[in-house]
Design a protein around this motif. Structure first.
Motif, PDB file in Angstrom:
ATOM      1  N   ARG A  28       0.697  -1.236  -0.075  1.00 58.04           N
ATOM      2  CA  ARG A  28      -0.117   0.043  -0.104  1.00 58.04           C
ATOM      3  C   ARG A  28       0.804   1.373  -0.134  1.00 58.04           C
ATOM      4  O   ARG A  28       0.503   2.151  -0.863  1.00 58.04           O
ATOM      5  N   ALA A  29       1.959   1.416   0.842  1.00 57.70           N
ATOM      6  CA  ALA A  29       2.987   2.324   0.898  1.00 57.70           C
ATOM      7  C   ALA A  29       3.536   2.461  -0.493  1.00 57.70           C
ATOM      8  O   ALA A  29       3.769   3.753  -0.957  1.00 57.70           O
ATOM      9  N   ILE A  30       3.906   1.511  -1.127  1.00 54.70           N
ATOM     10  CA  ILE A  30       4.512   1.642  -2.445  1.00 54.70           C
ATOM     11  C   ILE A  30       3.521   2.401  -3.342  1.00 54.70           C
ATOM     12  O   ILE A  30       4.087   3.020  -4.290  1.00 54.70           O
ATOM     13  N   LYS A  45      -7.944  -3.385  -3.255  1.00 57.09           N
ATOM     14  CA  LYS A  45      -8.362  -4.826  -3.929  1.00 57.09           C
ATOM     15  C   LYS A  45      -7.413  -5.365  -4.748  1.00 57.09           C
ATOM     16  O   LYS A  45      -7.325  -6.613  -4.914  1.00 57.09           O
ATOM     17  N   LEU A  46      -6.592  -4.555  -5.698  1.00 58.94           N
ATOM     18  CA  LEU A  46      -5.816  -4.931  -6.572  1.00 58.94           C
ATOM     19  C   LEU A  46      -4.691  -5.642  -5.890  1.00 58.94           C
ATOM     20  O   LEU A  46      -4.015  -6.806  -6.492  1.00 58.94           O
ATOM     21  N   ILE A  47      -4.023  -5.186  -4.885  1.00 56.99           N
ATOM     22  CA  ILE A  47      -3.037  -5.630  -4.044  1.00 56.99           C
ATOM     23  C   ILE A  47      -3.436  -6.851  -3.470  1.00 56.99           C
ATOM     24  O   ILE A  47      -2.598  -8.048  -3.493  1.00 56.99           O
ATOM     25  N   ARG A  52      -3.089 -13.060  -3.516  1.00 56.94           N
ATOM     26  CA  ARG A  52      -3.861 -14.188  -3.560  1.00 56.94           C
ATOM     27  C   ARG A  52      -3.168 -14.953  -4.610  1.00 56.94           C
ATOM     28  O   ARG A  52      -3.060 -16.119  -4.725  1.00 56.94           O
ATOM     29  N   THR A  53      -2.924 -14.324  -5.710  1.00 55.23           N
ATOM     30  CA  THR A  53      -2.472 -14.991  -7.104  1.00 55.23           C
ATOM     31  C   THR A  53      -1.051 -15.681  -6.592  1.00 55.23           C
ATOM     32  O   THR A  53      -0.615 -16.588  -7.259  1.00 55.23           O
ATOM     33  N   ALA A  54      -0.120 -14.542  -6.010  1.00 50.75           N
ATOM     34  CA  ALA A  54       0.964 -15.283  -5.343  1.00 50.75           C
ATOM     35  C   ALA A  54       0.992 -16.538  -4.789  1.00 50.75           C
ATOM     36  O   ALA A  54       1.792 -17.116  -4.851  1.00 50.75           O
ATOM     37  N   LEU A  55       0.166 -16.320  -3.696  1.00 42.19           N
ATOM     38  CA  LEU A  55       0.054 -17.406  -2.791  1.00 42.19           C
ATOM     39  C   LEU A  55      -0.368 -18.484  -3.612  1.00 42.19           C
ATOM     40  O   LEU A  55       0.059 -19.857  -3.425  1.00 42.19           O
ATOM     41  N   ASP A  56      -1.514 -18.472  -4.448  1.00 39.54           N
ATOM     42  CA  ASP A  56      -1.572 -19.897  -5.387  1.00 39.54           C
ATOM     43  C   ASP A  56      -0.378 -20.302  -6.080  1.00 39.54           C
ATOM     44  O   ASP A  56      -0.027 -21.512  -6.245  1.00 39.54           O
ATOM     45  N   GLN A  57       0.472 -19.350  -6.619  1.00 38.45           N
ATOM     46  CA  GLN A  57       1.770 -19.873  -7.428  1.00 38.45           C
ATOM     47  C   GLN A  57       2.700 -20.407  -6.422  1.00 38.45           C
ATOM     48  O   GLN A  57       3.049 -21.638  -6.860  1.00 38.45           O
ATOM     49  N   ILE A  58       2.689 -19.849  -5.309  1.00 37.80           N
ATOM     50  CA  ILE A  58       3.609 -20.523  -4.171  1.00 37.80           C
ATOM     51  C   ILE A  58       3.049 -21.826  -3.742  1.00 37.80           C
ATOM     52  O   ILE A  58       4.289 -22.966  -3.508  1.00 37.80           O
ATOM     53  N   GLU A  59       1.705 -21.984  -3.628  1.00 38.27           N
ATOM     54  CA  GLU A  59       1.207 -23.368  -3.313  1.00 38.27           C
ATOM     55  C   GLU A  59       1.591 -24.348  -4.296  1.00 38.27           C
ATOM     56  O   GLU A  59       1.842 -25.408  -4.007  1.00 38.27           O
ATOM     57  N   ARG A  60       1.282 -24.225  -5.756  1.00 38.44           N
ATOM     58  CA  ARG A  60       1.650 -24.897  -6.726  1.00 38.44           C
ATOM     59  C   ARG A  60       2.998 -25.443  -6.743  1.00 38.44           C
ATOM     60  O   ARG A  60       3.391 -26.550  -6.833  1.00 38.44           O
ATOM     61  N   ASP A  61       3.873 -24.442  -6.478  1.00 39.24           N
ATOM     62  CA  ASP A  61       5.473 -24.544  -6.511  1.00 39.24           C
ATOM     63  C   ASP A  61       5.781 -25.450  -5.261  1.00 39.24           C
ATOM     64  O   ASP A  61       6.618 -26.395  -5.585  1.00 39.24           O
TER      65      ASP A  61
END
Length: 64
Positions: A28-30, A45-47, A52-61
């Motif tokens: 948010r600060a950035i 909302k975008l952040i 969530r998208t990043a967490l999904d990718q990490i989960e898949r990895d």
């Protein structure tokens, strides 16, 4: 009966929430620095969506 992992996770849940909140606050600060007249609710909302998208990718990895 909960598993040992579930019990341990439940014990640490407040720390996980606090860490995630710090991460969102960092982004948010950035956004605030880069876009002075930002629509903060839209940016939030975008952040959160991207987190969530990043967490999904990490989960898949990690799991596959």
């Amino acid at each position: 009966m909960p598993s040992m992992e579930q019990i341990e996770l439940q014990r640490h849940r407040p720390e996980i929430v606090a860490d995630m909140a710090k991460l969102i606050d960092r982004w948010r600060a950035i956004f605030d620095w880069d876009v002075p007249e930002i629509d903060q609710k839209h940016a939030d909302k975008l952040i959160i969506s991207e987190a969530r998208t990043a967490l999904d990718q990490i989960e898949r990895d990690l799991i596959t």
